[in-house]
Design an enzyme around this catalytic site. Structure first.
Site, PDB file in Angstrom:
ATOM      1  CE  LYS A  15      -3.540   5.012  -1.841  1.00  0.00           C
ATOM      2  NZ  LYS A  15      -4.615   5.402  -2.775  1.00  0.00           N
ATOM      3  CE1 TYR A  74      -3.840   2.356   0.616  1.00  0.00           C
ATOM      4  CE2 TYR A  74      -2.346   3.394   2.192  1.00  0.00           C
ATOM      5  CZ  TYR A  74      -3.503   3.423   1.440  1.00  0.00           C
ATOM      6  OH  TYR A  74      -4.328   4.525   1.496  1.00  0.00           O
TER       7      TYR A  74
END
Length: 237
Positions: A166, A162
């Site tokens: 990002k 994750y």
């Protein structure tokens, strides 16, 4: 009338952003993978909310969604790339390339699919805006000095997939802003918000988290582009 598309809009930050933009006078396409859930979410928001089936991991689904918006609206004023998944938790060295693949396909490649499919409709708008929903967990500056940014990154999450996705989305934001000078393209960090993504462990409400998304979606023609913003201003890349 301002026409807006929000991906991942049937719950959490996406749904709250849709609610706020509908209240501000936008016609909002609520993008959702599940057609039923998207329809139910749109019904809760009223006539200005339109369900739109879109799976950001599928080229065909994204193209079909873009074709429908083109037919019905002819342009897109605001695009909010909100769809995202957390994926497996784990530090560097604990996860494999396969562990990262699904997260990247949604959080990074999904944004590319949607951006590219909707660029013609954005370019048809008078003052188009793109908001990429990122995270402080993807900030190189904050991660390089977490003790110096505890106000912005209060909780460290060991999520290689994750967090790195990002960071990649932030770079996409910069490169699309440079390639598309007529479109204001920015990334935002809603902060550690209680949503399904984190099992509702976040420290703030979706109403608080959606603030920066809504604000950047409603920036005027003289607004910033190629930036990374939180609720209290610019953030370190």
């Amino acid at each position: 009338m301002t026409t807006t598309l929000i991906t991942g809009a049937n719950r959490g930050l996406g749904l709250e952003t849709a609610r706020r933009l509908v209240a501000a006078g936008h016609t909002v396409y609520l993008g959702a993978r599940d057609e039923r859930r998207g329809r139910e979410a749109a019904e809760r928001l009223g006539d200005a909310a339109r369900p739109l089936r879109i799976d950001v991991t599928s080229d065909d689904s994204v193209k079909a969604a873009a074709d429908r918006v083109a037919e019905e609206a002819g342009r897109l004023d605001v695009l909010v790339n909100n769809a995202g998944i957390a994926g497996p938790y784990g530090e560097a060295g604990d996860l494999t390339a396969d562990d990262l693949r699904a997260v990247y396909d949604t959080n990074v490649l999904g944004a590319v699919r949607v951006l590219n499919a909707f660029l013609p409709l954005l370019r048809a708008a008078r003052a188009p805006v793109v908001v990429n929903v990122s995270s402080g967990l993807g900030s190189l500056g904050m991660n390089a000095d977490p003790e110096g940014h505890t106000d912005l990154l209060p909780v460290y999450v060991p999520a290689l997939a994750y967090n790195s996705s990002k960071a990649a989305l932030n770079m996409l934001t910069l490169l699309y802003a440079r390639a598309c000078p007529g479109i204001r393209v920015n990334a935002v960090d809603p902060g550690y918000t209680a949503t399904d993504l984190n099992g509702h462990s976040g420290l703030q409400s979706v109403e608080e988290g959606a603030e920066v998304i809504v604000r950047m979606a409603m920036t005027g023609p003289d607004g910033p582009t190629g930036g990374f913003f939180g609720n209290h201003g610019p953030l370190p890349w």
